[in-house]
Scaffold this active site. Sequence first.
Site: not given
Ligand code: 13P
Length: 246
Positions: A9, A165, A93, A95, A211, A11, A171
């Site tokens: 992803n 997640e 997601h 976010e 992560s 982002k 992150g």
């Molecule tokens: P990270 O792998 O950067 O922690 O992000 C996970 C994520 O949100 C994937 O959609």
Amino acid sequence: MRKQVIVGNWKMFKTNSSAIKFVENVDSKIQSRDDLVVGIAAPSVMLSDLTKKAKNLKIAAQNCYFEKEGAFTGEVSIPMLQEIGVEYVIIGHSERRDIFGENDDLLNNKVKALLAANMSPILCCGESLSIYESGKTMDHVKKQISSDLSGVSADDVKKVVIAYEPIWAIGTGKVATPEIAQEVCKGIREHLASLYSQEVADEVSIQYGGSVKPENIKDILAQSDIDGTLVGGASLVEDSFLGLIK
Ligand code: 13P
């Protein structure tokens, strides 16, 4: 047999030229297999170019709107994505839920609209740190899944990929241990079995995200209820992305 689904992803990272370069370099190194999907969820502005370049990688979208067309400034429709060869779309997601206020009713509409178009939602769920610390992870995740899949038939739900997640692991470098991730993914499968049947639940691919890196992906994928990963940061660099699928 359910598929293993590993998706990067991106982002809101990369520009079109760097995204094209990445796909040109990486695509030929991916093996296309019936039981393994390897994909990249890219910003919508890049999808058209990337689907033309990718032969082995699946190019996914990070979001869509559920109406076919209309006065919805800034949104991207499912027919727009379908016409350029997108088959997978990330929905819900954390976010999108937290920063852009997307709620379960909206996400349910998006899931149903994608399935009606014969596309696969990658439906995200997961709890905040405070929910995790209060021991209410499973209640929270089950509620998200029940609402987001409301009205989805047993046949259709087999096309949904669920991505667990935990927000506290996104992150942050704080990966949930493989055991914690397995426990929740197993709970999600049990919940699907109670909503549908064991046979249906056994066909749904469930990813872990948060992560994930080349160094820890093997232990995560070794868990019996984890069928893939959704990867943010570690999917942005070619070597690291390729390290995820070794
Ligand atoms: P990270 O792998 O950067 O922690 O992000 C996970 C994520 O949100 C994937 O959609």
